[in-house]
Write an enzyme that holds these catalytic residues in place. Sequence first.
Site, PDB file in Angstrom:
ATOM      1  CG  MET A  57       5.557 -68.060 -23.770  1.00 13.01           C
ATOM      2  SD  MET A  57       4.625 -68.364 -22.275  1.00 13.01           S
ATOM      3  CE  MET A  57       3.872 -66.786 -22.016  1.00 13.01           C
ATOM      4  N   GLY A  58       4.948 -67.541 -28.615  1.00 13.61           N
ATOM      5  CA  GLY A  58       4.144 -67.362 -29.817  1.00 13.61           C
ATOM      6  C   GLY A  58       3.418 -66.034 -29.840  1.00 13.61           C
ATOM      7  CG  LEU A  80       6.311 -65.176 -33.019  1.00 11.39           C
ATOM      8  CD1 LEU A  80       7.383 -65.651 -34.012  1.00 11.39           C
ATOM      9  CD2 LEU A  80       6.864 -65.187 -31.601  1.00 11.39           C
ATOM     10  CG  HIS A 118       8.007 -62.150 -30.151  1.00 10.26           C
ATOM     11  ND1 HIS A 118       6.674 -61.835 -30.092  1.00 10.26           N
ATOM     12  CD2 HIS A 118       8.316 -62.696 -28.939  1.00 10.26           C
ATOM     13  CE1 HIS A 118       6.184 -62.173 -28.911  1.00 10.26           C
ATOM     14  NE2 HIS A 118       7.156 -62.678 -28.178  1.00 10.26           N
ATOM     15  CE  LYS A 139       5.754 -55.484 -22.197  1.00  8.67           C
ATOM     16  NZ  LYS A 139       5.312 -56.804 -21.918  1.00  8.67           N
ATOM     17  CD  GLN A 152      11.004 -63.941 -19.268  1.00 11.14           C
ATOM     18  OE1 GLN A 152       9.996 -64.531 -18.927  1.00 11.14           O
ATOM     19  NE2 GLN A 152      11.203 -63.582 -20.529  1.00 11.14           N
ATOM     20  CB  SER A 207       2.585 -57.030 -24.567  1.00 15.50           C
ATOM     21  OG  SER A 207       1.929 -58.128 -23.990  1.00 15.50           O
ATOM     22  CB  SER A 208       1.704 -61.922 -27.044  1.00 10.87           C
ATOM     23  OG  SER A 208       2.982 -62.123 -27.579  1.00 10.87           O
TER      24      SER A 208
HETATM   25  O1  PAF Z   1       9.139 -64.177 -22.339  1.00 11.71           O
HETATM   26  C1  PAF Z   1       8.476 -65.169 -22.697  1.00 11.71           C
HETATM   27  O2  PAF Z   1       7.834 -65.178 -23.746  1.00 11.71           O
HETATM   28  C2  PAF Z   1       8.459 -66.416 -21.828  1.00 11.71           C
HETATM   29  O3  PAF Z   1       8.465 -66.073 -20.476  1.00 11.71           O
HETATM   30  C3  PAF Z   1       9.588 -67.404 -22.153  1.00 11.71           C
HETATM   31  C4  PAF Z   1      10.954 -66.810 -21.877  1.00 11.71           C
HETATM   32  C5  PAF Z   1       9.508 -67.807 -23.619  1.00 11.71           C
HETATM   33  C6  PAF Z   1       9.444 -68.652 -21.301  1.00 11.71           C
HETATM   34  O4  PAF Z   1       8.223 -69.282 -21.511  1.00 11.71           O
END
Ligand code: PAF
Length: 284
Positions: free
Chosen positions: A30-31, A33, A37, A150, A154, A186-187
């Site tokens: 989700m940017g 970064l 990432h 992290k 998910q 974390s962003s």
């Molecule tokens: O982990 C993330 O950044 C988001 O949940 C993802 C997997 C890119 C989906 O939007």
Amino acid sequence: MKRCDTKAQLGVMVQQTRAVGKKVGFVPTMGALHPGHASLIERASNECDFVVVSVFVNPTQFDNAQDFATYPIALERDIDVAQAAGAHAVFTPKVVELYGGDLAVEPVNYGRLTSTFEGKMRKGHFDGVVAVVRKLFQAVQADAAYFGEKDLQQLAVIRRLAADEFEGLEIVGCPLIREEDGLAMSSRNVRMSDDDRQTALHLSGWLKSIRADASAGIEVGKLLDKVRLEAAAVEGLELEYVDAVNGHTFEPQQVTGNGNGVFAIIAADVGGIRLIDNCRLACS
Ligand code: PAF
């Protein structure tokens, strides 16, 4: 490195790559970064011939409008980070490109994976994650997709999505990366004040002690209770949960041992920012 914002452009690029037998890796983001990432992109570029990074702040996975409105955006920097880490293409779709005009998403029921912990605290969150990751997987047609541990729950949800709907797609879980002081990267960390950041360090500190004490043979249930008590006394920190689970099924699991994939997981609100963290407990 190429940048594209339509599925059609991306499809042509990926097809040409696959046509010559190259392995395509995918890192969805989700940017905003950060080095966490970058570590995913580096791993993908070590293991694949062509790496696609998506940058898309997915509106359907936010259960909190304020969190969505203030989610950090740094696209030009993201492109540089992705390139430096070895990406070959950055996919930056607009909302309409992925969702058309309809942001309604199907509810997802993967049992405990979607109904407990993050699924319980953030209603609809995994519905949005599954919806967007499904769309991205369909668009990218990768051989392997890389996700950080992290977001452990998910990762388990995505593994289930891939097993159900994307035969042959390898899901690669990559280690959580920490700041020097131990805070999980974390962003959202950039939104924290210095004081909140100090408070936030309790999370990684507690996980570290749970791991050490569990390896020394102390019952995990007692360690979790101790953290719950300590957390209640920390000003500015609201503990949502701390538990020990199997990292694949999210069944509670308080007996650690060789290779049984037990993780301590924690979530808390610090100064209005929701933080999650985890660490593997199984010890030798
Ligand atoms: O982990 C993330 O950044 C988001 O949940 C993802 C997997 C890119 C989906 O939007």
